[in-house]
Design a protein around this motif. Structure first.
Motif, short mmCIF file in Angstrom:
data_model
loop_
_atom_site.label_atom_id
_atom_site.label_comp_id
_atom_site.label_asym_id
_atom_site.label_seq_id
_atom_site.Cartn_x
_atom_site.Cartn_y
_atom_site.Cartn_z
N LEU A 207 -0.57 -8.87 -4.39
CA LEU A 207 -0.30 -9.28 -5.77
C LEU A 207 1.11 -8.91 -6.17
O LEU A 207 1.81 -9.70 -6.84
N ALA A 208 1.54 -7.71 -5.78
CA ALA A 208 2.91 -7.29 -6.09
C ALA A 208 3.92 -8.18 -5.41
O ALA A 208 4.90 -8.64 -6.02
N ARG A 209 3.71 -8.45 -4.15
CA ARG A 209 4.65 -9.26 -3.38
C ARG A 209 4.75 -10.67 -3.95
O ARG A 209 5.83 -11.25 -4.03
N GLU A 210 3.61 -11.24 -4.34
CA GLU A 210 3.61 -12.58 -4.93
C GLU A 210 4.40 -12.62 -6.23
O GLU A 210 4.96 -13.66 -6.60
N ALA A 211 4.46 -11.47 -6.92
CA ALA A 211 5.21 -11.39 -8.18
C ALA A 211 6.69 -11.04 -7.94
O ALA A 211 7.43 -10.85 -8.89
N GLY A 212 7.09 -10.95 -6.67
CA GLY A 212 8.47 -10.64 -6.36
C GLY A 212 8.82 -9.18 -6.36
O GLY A 212 10.00 -8.80 -6.33
N VAL A 213 7.79 -8.30 -6.38
CA VAL A 213 8.03 -6.86 -6.37
C VAL A 213 8.11 -6.39 -4.91
O VAL A 213 7.19 -6.64 -4.14
N PRO A 214 9.19 -5.73 -4.50
CA PRO A 214 9.28 -5.25 -3.12
C PRO A 214 8.20 -4.23 -2.80
O PRO A 214 7.84 -3.40 -3.64
N THR A 215 7.69 -4.31 -1.59
CA THR A 215 6.59 -3.44 -1.17
C THR A 215 6.96 -2.72 0.13
O THR A 215 7.57 -3.30 1.02
N ILE A 216 6.59 -1.45 0.19
CA ILE A 216 6.85 -0.60 1.35
C ILE A 216 5.54 -0.01 1.84
O ILE A 216 4.75 0.50 1.03
N GLU A 217 5.30 -0.06 3.13
CA GLU A 217 4.15 0.64 3.71
C GLU A 217 4.64 1.89 4.43
O GLU A 217 5.54 1.82 5.28
N ILE A 218 4.04 3.04 4.10
CA ILE A 218 4.28 4.29 4.82
C ILE A 218 2.98 4.66 5.50
O ILE A 218 1.98 5.01 4.85
N ASN A 219 2.98 4.55 6.82
CA ASN A 219 1.76 4.81 7.59
C ASN A 219 2.17 4.96 9.05
O ASN A 219 2.98 4.17 9.53
N ASP A 224 -4.12 -3.32 8.36
CA ASP A 224 -4.36 -4.68 7.89
C ASP A 224 -3.36 -5.10 6.82
O ASP A 224 -3.27 -6.28 6.48
N LEU A 225 -2.62 -4.13 6.27
CA LEU A 225 -1.62 -4.44 5.24
C LEU A 225 -0.23 -4.68 5.81
O LEU A 225 0.66 -5.14 5.09
N THR A 226 -0.03 -4.35 7.08
CA THR A 226 1.31 -4.36 7.64
C THR A 226 2.01 -5.71 7.46
O THR A 226 3.20 -5.76 7.15
N GLU A 227 1.29 -6.79 7.64
CA GLU A 227 1.90 -8.12 7.53
C GLU A 227 1.99 -8.60 6.08
O GLU A 227 2.51 -9.68 5.81
N GLN A 228 1.49 -7.78 5.14
CA GLN A 228 1.51 -8.18 3.73
C GLN A 228 2.58 -7.45 2.93
O GLN A 228 2.66 -7.61 1.70
N VAL A 229 3.41 -6.64 3.59
CA VAL A 229 4.44 -5.87 2.88
C VAL A 229 5.82 -6.29 3.37
O VAL A 229 5.97 -6.93 4.41
N ASP A 230 6.84 -5.89 2.59
CA ASP A 230 8.21 -6.27 2.93
C ASP A 230 8.87 -5.30 3.90
O ASP A 230 9.70 -5.71 4.72
N HIS A 231 8.54 -4.02 3.79
CA HIS A 231 9.20 -3.01 4.60
C HIS A 231 8.16 -2.03 5.12
O HIS A 231 7.18 -1.72 4.43
N ILE A 232 8.39 -1.53 6.34
CA ILE A 232 7.44 -0.65 7.01
C ILE A 232 8.17 0.59 7.48
O ILE A 232 9.27 0.51 8.05
#
Length: 249
Positions: A207-219, A224-232
């Motif tokens: 939802l954040a990404r669709e709204a243009g909000v950058p997303t970061i995964e720390i893991n 399952d979220l890895t392909e749904q975020v902008d940065h890893i």
């Protein structure tokens, strides 16, 4: 060798003013709080955690389920916020950092963070399984037991049930709405320690990404979220978040 945040990740943290941090079980694992994927220990090694966290299990044997949650509550009480929890509280001194957590512990609060929403409830907010009346804080026993009768409600005689969202139950509307409002106001979303398999919480980064909000995964692991975020960033909460908070402040 010192660990550095990826350049783009550090830059996003440095410039973000309204940050939402979505946390899962991996956030508290470094405090010694086991995830649902971890093997049970002691009295509970013969049980499957996911099978105990259901309305069906409660209806079949409330004494067993209550005892297990009392054991979990005692374990959390003995745990302390880790460096990742403390880093999020530090980060909030220079930005509006709002925590949306799937965890049912209170480690974020004890570290000093503003928790906008406990999406899956709290170990420390029991309520009547019949009328919904909240119970006062119930201290877990010093010695674990395999079965413990839950306290009874003074209003209707129902049993105190854990104040968590079990598998198969809907999320409470109010925390979910608060989470959506936080995402709508964010200029950065950081996802920490969640496998991304439990919905609807797992849908928040998209939802954040669709709204243009950058997303970061720390893991440390692919999720399952890895392909749904902008940065890893492949690191743990306790290692990565203090560095990210230092970049921001």
């Amino acid at each position: 060798m010192a660990l550095d945040a990826p350049t783009e990740v550090a830059d996003l943290a440095r410039h973000a003013r309204n940050v939402v941090v979505l946390t899962g079980a991996g956030m508290s694992a470094e405090s010694g709080v086991p995830t649902f994927r971890d093997a049970q220990t002691g009295l509970w090694e013969q049980y499957d955690a996911t099978a105990l966290a259901t309305p069906r299990a409660w209806n079949a044997d409330p004494d067993l389920v209550w005892a297990w949650y009392q054991w979990r509550s005692a374990l959390v009480r003995r745990a302390a916020p880790n460096a990742g929890h403390r880093a999020l509280a530090d980060w909030s001194r220079g930005a509006d950092v709002r925590i949306v957590t799937q965890n049912v512990d209170d480690l974020h609060e004890r570290a000093g963070s503003n928790v906008v929403a406990h999406l899956h409830g709290s170990l420390f907010a029991p309520r009547c399984d019949r009328c919904g009346q909240p119970f006062d804080q119930i201290d877990p026993p010093d010695e674990p037991a395999e079965r413990t009768p839950p306290p009874r409600c003074d209003s209707c005689g129902g049993a105190a049930r854990p104040g968590v969202v079990w598998f198969g139950e809907a999320l409470p509307e109010e925390p979910w709405e608060r989470a959506l409002a936080a995402i709508a106001n964010a200029d950065l979303v950081v996802v920490v320690g969640t496998s991304g398999v439990v919905y609807p919480a797992a849908g928040l980064p998209s939802l954040a990404r669709e709204a243009g909000v950058p997303t970061i995964e720390i893991n440390p692991d692919v999720t399952d979220l890895t392909e749904q975020v902008d940065h890893i960033w492949r690191t743990t909460a306790a290692r990565g978040l203090p560095i990210l908070a230092a970049c921001a402040n």
